[in-house]
Scaffold this motif. Structure first.
Motif, PDB file in Angstrom:
ATOM      1  N   SER A 359       0.861  -1.186   0.000  1.00 39.90           N
ATOM      2  CA  SER A 359       0.000   0.000   0.000  1.00 39.90           C
ATOM      3  C   SER A 359       0.893   1.229   0.000  1.00 39.90           C
ATOM      4  CB  SER A 359      -0.965   0.020   1.187  1.00 39.90           C
ATOM      5  OG  SER A 359      -0.269   0.314   2.352  1.00 39.90           O
ATOM      6  N   ALA A 360       0.274   2.387  -0.197  1.00 40.98           N
ATOM      7  CA  ALA A 360       1.080   3.610  -0.248  1.00 40.98           C
ATOM      8  C   ALA A 360       0.252   4.805   0.189  1.00 40.98           C
ATOM      9  CB  ALA A 360       1.584   3.837  -1.668  1.00 40.98           C
ATOM     10  N   PHE A 361       0.927   5.743   0.836  1.00 47.72           N
ATOM     11  CA  PHE A 361       0.331   7.054   1.097  1.00 47.72           C
ATOM     12  C   PHE A 361       0.781   7.953  -0.039  1.00 47.72           C
ATOM     13  CE2 PHE A 361       0.884   5.239   5.368  1.00 47.72           C
ATOM     14  CZ  PHE A 361      -0.434   5.271   5.789  1.00 47.72           C
ATOM     15  N   THR A 362      -0.170   8.555  -0.720  1.00 46.75           N
ATOM     16  CA  THR A 362       0.189   9.393  -1.868  1.00 46.75           C
ATOM     17  C   THR A 362      -0.294  10.817  -1.617  1.00 46.75           C
ATOM     18  OG1 THR A 362      -1.890   8.781  -2.911  1.00 46.75           O
ATOM     19  CG2 THR A 362       0.037   7.456  -3.483  1.00 46.75           C
ATOM     20  N   PHE A 363       0.510  11.774  -2.042  1.00 46.08           N
ATOM     21  CA  PHE A 363       0.199  13.180  -1.760  1.00 46.08           C
ATOM     22  C   PHE A 363       0.479  14.054  -2.967  1.00 46.08           C
ATOM     23  CE2 PHE A 363       2.346  11.082   1.820  1.00 46.08           C
ATOM     24  CZ  PHE A 363       1.335  11.077   2.763  1.00 46.08           C
ATOM     25  N   ILE A 364      -0.286  15.132  -3.064  1.00 47.03           N
ATOM     26  CA  ILE A 364       0.089  16.186  -4.001  1.00 47.03           C
ATOM     27  C   ILE A 364       1.042  17.113  -3.252  1.00 47.03           C
ATOM     28  CG2 ILE A 364      -0.744  18.250  -5.221  1.00 47.03           C
ATOM     29  CD1 ILE A 364      -3.209  16.748  -6.024  1.00 47.03           C
ATOM     30  N   TYR A 365       2.125  17.482  -3.894  1.00 45.23           N
ATOM     31  CA  TYR A 365       3.112  18.368  -3.265  1.00 45.23           C
ATOM     32  C   TYR A 365       2.450  19.646  -2.763  1.00 45.23           C
ATOM     33  CZ  TYR A 365       6.524  22.056  -2.909  1.00 45.23           C
ATOM     34  OH  TYR A 365       7.239  23.137  -2.452  1.00 45.23           O
ATOM     35  N   SER A 366       2.813  20.025  -1.572  1.00 45.27           N
ATOM     36  CA  SER A 366       2.247  21.224  -0.970  1.00 45.27           C
ATOM     37  C   SER A 366       3.397  22.111  -0.480  1.00 45.27           C
ATOM     38  CB  SER A 366       1.355  20.758   0.194  1.00 45.27           C
ATOM     39  OG  SER A 366       1.047  21.786   1.053  1.00 45.27           O
ATOM     40  N   PRO A 367       3.530  23.327  -1.039  1.00 46.78           N
ATOM     41  CA  PRO A 367       4.665  24.169  -0.640  1.00 46.78           C
ATOM     42  C   PRO A 367       4.587  24.559   0.835  1.00 46.78           C
ATOM     43  CG  PRO A 367       3.284  25.248  -2.306  1.00 46.78           C
ATOM     44  CD  PRO A 367       2.635  23.945  -1.998  1.00 46.78           C
ATOM     45  N   ARG A 368       5.666  24.411   1.550  1.00 41.71           N
ATOM     46  CA  ARG A 368       5.717  24.768   2.972  1.00 41.71           C
ATOM     47  C   ARG A 368       6.643  25.957   3.144  1.00 41.71           C
ATOM     48  NH1 ARG A 368       2.223  23.561   5.839  1.00 41.71           N
ATOM     49  NH2 ARG A 368       1.440  24.646   4.034  1.00 41.71           N
ATOM     50  N   GLU A 369       6.105  27.032   3.694  1.00 37.52           N
ATOM     51  CA  GLU A 369       6.871  28.273   3.837  1.00 37.52           C
ATOM     52  C   GLU A 369       8.181  28.035   4.594  1.00 37.52           C
ATOM     53  OE1 GLU A 369       4.405  31.366   5.487  1.00 37.52           O
ATOM     54  OE2 GLU A 369       6.195  32.609   5.775  1.00 37.52           O
ATOM     55  N   GLY A 370       9.273  28.543   4.033  1.00 38.74           N
ATOM     56  CA  GLY A 370      10.556  28.406   4.721  1.00 38.74           C
ATOM     57  C   GLY A 370      11.397  27.262   4.179  1.00 38.74           C
ATOM     58  N   THR A 371      10.771  26.332   3.431  1.00 39.94           N
ATOM     59  CA  THR A 371      11.543  25.222   2.861  1.00 39.94           C
ATOM     60  C   THR A 371      12.095  25.645   1.489  1.00 39.94           C
ATOM     61  OG1 THR A 371       9.599  24.296   1.763  1.00 39.94           O
ATOM     62  CG2 THR A 371      10.079  23.475   3.975  1.00 39.94           C
ATOM     63  N   PRO A 372      13.222  25.069   1.054  1.00 34.38           N
ATOM     64  CA  PRO A 372      13.801  25.468  -0.245  1.00 34.38           C
ATOM     65  C   PRO A 372      12.844  25.242  -1.410  1.00 34.38           C
ATOM     66  CG  PRO A 372      15.353  24.127   1.011  1.00 34.38           C
ATOM     67  CD  PRO A 372      14.077  24.117   1.781  1.00 34.38           C
ATOM     68  N   ALA A 373      12.068  24.156  -1.400  1.00 33.68           N
ATOM     69  CA  ALA A 373      11.197  23.864  -2.549  1.00 33.68           C
ATOM     70  C   ALA A 373      10.107  24.921  -2.717  1.00 33.68           C
ATOM     71  CB  ALA A 373      10.576  22.480  -2.407  1.00 33.68           C
ATOM     72  N   ALA A 374       9.712  25.555  -1.612  1.00 36.56           N
ATOM     73  CA  ALA A 374       8.637  26.553  -1.675  1.00 36.56           C
ATOM     74  C   ALA A 374       9.070  27.757  -2.509  1.00 36.56           C
ATOM     75  CB  ALA A 374       8.247  26.987  -0.271  1.00 36.56           C
ATOM     76  N   LYS A 375      10.383  27.931  -2.693  1.00 34.64           N
ATOM     77  CA  LYS A 375      10.872  29.073  -3.492  1.00 34.64           C
ATOM     78  C   LYS A 375      10.984  28.719  -4.970  1.00 34.64           C
ATOM     79  CE  LYS A 375      13.694  30.904   0.262  1.00 34.64           C
ATOM     80  NZ  LYS A 375      14.178  29.690   0.939  1.00 34.64           N
ATOM     81  N   MET A 376      10.811  27.430  -5.317  1.00 30.82           N
ATOM     82  CA  MET A 376      10.967  27.021  -6.716  1.00 30.82           C
ATOM     83  C   MET A 376       9.740  27.448  -7.515  1.00 30.82           C
ATOM     84  SD  MET A 376      12.351  23.123  -6.266  1.00 30.82           S
ATOM     85  CE  MET A 376      13.737  22.745  -5.186  1.00 30.82           C
ATOM     86  N   GLU A 377       9.981  27.955  -8.718  1.00 32.68           N
ATOM     87  CA  GLU A 377       8.844  28.280  -9.602  1.00 32.68           C
ATOM     88  C   GLU A 377       8.230  26.972 -10.064  1.00 32.68           C
ATOM     89  OE1 GLU A 377       8.755  31.243 -12.231  1.00 32.68           O
ATOM     90  OE2 GLU A 377       9.918  32.640 -11.017  1.00 32.68           O
ATOM     91  N   ASP A 378       6.919  26.985 -10.281  1.00 31.46           N
ATOM     92  CA  ASP A 378       6.247  25.735 -10.644  1.00 31.46           C
ATOM     93  C   ASP A 378       5.317  25.983 -11.826  1.00 31.46           C
ATOM     94  OD1 ASP A 378       5.159  23.259 -10.700  1.00 31.46           O
ATOM     95  OD2 ASP A 378       4.258  23.319  -8.698  1.00 31.46           O
ATOM     96  N   SER A 379       5.584  25.268 -12.909  1.00 34.82           N
ATOM     97  CA  SER A 379       4.768  25.514 -14.119  1.00 34.82           C
ATOM     98  C   SER A 379       3.615  24.503 -14.253  1.00 34.82           C
ATOM     99  CB  SER A 379       5.664  25.419 -15.351  1.00 34.82           C
ATOM    100  OG  SER A 379       6.240  24.131 -15.377  1.00 34.82           O
ATOM    101  N   ILE A 380       3.493  23.600 -13.309  1.00 36.19           N
ATOM    102  CA  ILE A 380       2.475  22.538 -13.449  1.00 36.19           C
ATOM    103  C   ILE A 380       1.183  22.963 -12.740  1.00 36.19           C
ATOM    104  CG2 ILE A 380       2.019  20.048 -13.159  1.00 36.19           C
ATOM    105  CD1 ILE A 380       4.577  20.590 -14.746  1.00 36.19           C
TER     106      ILE A 380
END
Ligand code: 5AD
Ligand code: SF4
Length: 467
Positions: A359-380
């Motif tokens: 089985s698996a837990f699956t998630f849609i990415y959710s930007p979290r303030e303060g994390t490096p990924a939250a600063k990435m531009e997202d075209s999707i």
């Protein structure tokens, strides 16, 4: 007042972690006759923290209630891992406000990972003045004092620090069959999407002596299953001098004679051959492993800071499957990380098709303030992300059912946990591979491990008959 500070939360120094032995005594008459209600969001770590919180409230004389409106103290233990946690909390706070409007003396307290977030605490401070107490993940042990010393002012006491290790912590455990045991706090992996290293501090291990002592005590008190808890259990002990490795700790816990041991969560990066061997050779270590994948694309894995490639993950998976008999493997997967292409997503599907997870837990990415990924531009766009999630879930469910089908006709050991809520002629429990089984043919003793013949497999559970 102490407010959270993201810059401080991010810091990692070589300062030695203090191991503090608590000796706290409180008067059970302080809140005699008063009731508490706890709402817990999020992961097992939070569930276990709530068990500590419940003990602390009862040490002041509070007793539990399941009804929010009856409670003199309402406590929300929050999760910060995804944006929807934020919406859930503020939605629930509305209900608390309504209850407080009926009775001004109600105490409302907020704790957990969201309490460690600057933005959230500022929002509570400015807009939710009826919240009485906010405390964080680093000072749960101060809860009684915060309640006793409170006045009419909102009290916010959150520390953004690397954190200590507290011993002699007591819990009001939810179950008398299965118990959580912390072996490690915090996380130093800093995956680029994840808020946990900021909300829970530096990765720090408890001493193995204290862990074993706790497990021995649980065994003596009749507990059948112990789950060792940490964000990265396989990095256990690396932050302490002369401490056991995780494989050695696991062996020592198995040697206590506890009927079942498992652990969550392990990172594919530190998963050693010794660990696999220890799991394979001890019958009381459950053949169940949660091995978060997050993505099957090397490009995305690199952007996520996961420290392994698709090939390395698959090699580890193969080794685990070969060495541990009938092992069940589950995972976590994020879709829609910034700029995830169809090709990246197909790599994820490819890994799922190879690993055929239980089985698996699956998630849609959710930007979290303060994390490096939250600063990435997202075209999707969100629609594409949702479509990917549905497609992934369909595939995951297909393999869940396929794996479960293999159980049909087999006899498995089930730890009976209780009577099924839907049908009280049936009991329910879990196999050694963490499959939920609904058991017919009479209610066996709760807390016993019994042989059950599986009669029918479904996607998310098995039906069986006691033999
Ligand atoms: N967005 C979506 N999912 C996340 N997780 C952690 N952070 C995020 C995020 N920002 C998922 C990961 C992790 C699980 C507990 O939650 O898959 O393993
Ligand atoms: Fe978050 Fe990565 Fe640490 Fe897990 S290992 S808690 S995903 S930073």
């Amino acid at each position: 007042m102490h407010l959270p500070d993201l810059k401080e939360a991010r810091k990692r120094t070589s300062k030695e972690v203090e191991h503090i032995y608590l000796e706290q005594k409180y008067d059970k008459n302080s809140f005699k006759g008063k009731k508490y209600f706890i709402k817990t969001y999020g992961c097992q770590m939070n569930v276990h923290d709530s068990e500590e919180i419940a003990f602390r409230l009862e040490s002041l004389g509070f007793t539990a209630t399941e009804t929010l409106e009856d409670a003199d103290l309402i406590l929300l233990n929050t999760c910060a891992i995804r944006e929807n946690a934020h919406d859930k909390l503020f939605g629930f706070l509305g209900r608390c406000k309504h209850a407080k409007d009926q009775d001004k003396n109600k105490i409302i307290a907020i704790c957990g990972c969201m309490a460690q977030e600057e933005g959230v605490v500022n929002e509570i401070k400015s807009k939710y003045k009826y919240v009485d107490i906010v405390f964080g993940t680093h000072n749960i042990h101060e809860l009684q004092d915060l309640i006793l010393k409170r006045n009419n002012k909102q009290e916010i006491d959150v520390y953004s620090c690397e954190g200590n290790v507290y011993e002699n912590v007591e819990y009001k455990r939810d179950s008398n069959i299965k118990a959580w045991v912390n072996i490690q706090y915090g996380c130093d992996k800093f995956c680029t999407y994840c808020i946990v290293p900021y909300t829970r501090g530096k990765q720090r291990s408890r001493s193995s002596k204290e862990i074993i002592k706790e497990v021995e005590c649980l065994v003596k008190n009749g507990y059948k299953e112990v789950t060792l808890l940490g964000q990265n259990v396989n990095a256990y002990g690396k932050d302490l001098e002369d401490e056991l490795s995780f494989a050695e700790l696991l062996q020592s816990v198995a040697d206590t004679g506890v009927e079942r041991v498992r652990f969550v969560t392990s990172h594919p990066w530190d998963f050693t051959d010794e660990m696999i061997d220890v799991i394979a050779k001890n019958d009381n270590i459950m053949n169940y492993i949660h091995l978060p994948l997050q993505s099957g694309s090397d490009r995305i894995l690199k952007l996520m800071g996961r420290r392994y490639t698709k090939k390395e993950y698959l090699e580890l998976y193969k080794k685990i499957k070969e060495k541990i008999k009938e092992v069940a493997i589950t995972t976590d997967i994020i879709v829609g990380f910034p700029n995830e292409t169809d090709e990246d997503f197909n790599d994820t599907l490819d890994v799922v098709n190879t690993c055929k997870y239980d089985s698996a837990f699956t998630f849609i990415y959710s930007p979290r303030e303060g994390t490096p990924a939250a600063k990435m531009e997202d075209s999707i766009d969100l629609k594409t992300k949702e479509e990917r999630l549905y497609k992934l879930n369909d595939l995951i469910n297909k393999y869940s059912l396929e794996n479960n089908k293999k159980y049909e006709g087999k006899v498995v050991k089930v730890l009976i946990e209780g009577v099924s809520e839907k049908d009280n002629s049936k009991a329910f429990g879990y196999t050694e591979t963490m499959k939920l089984v609904n058991v017919s043919g009479g209610i066996p003793s709760i807390g016993k491990i019994v042989d059950v013949k599986i009669t029918e497999a479904k996607s998310f559970s098995l039906d069986g008959e006691i033999i």
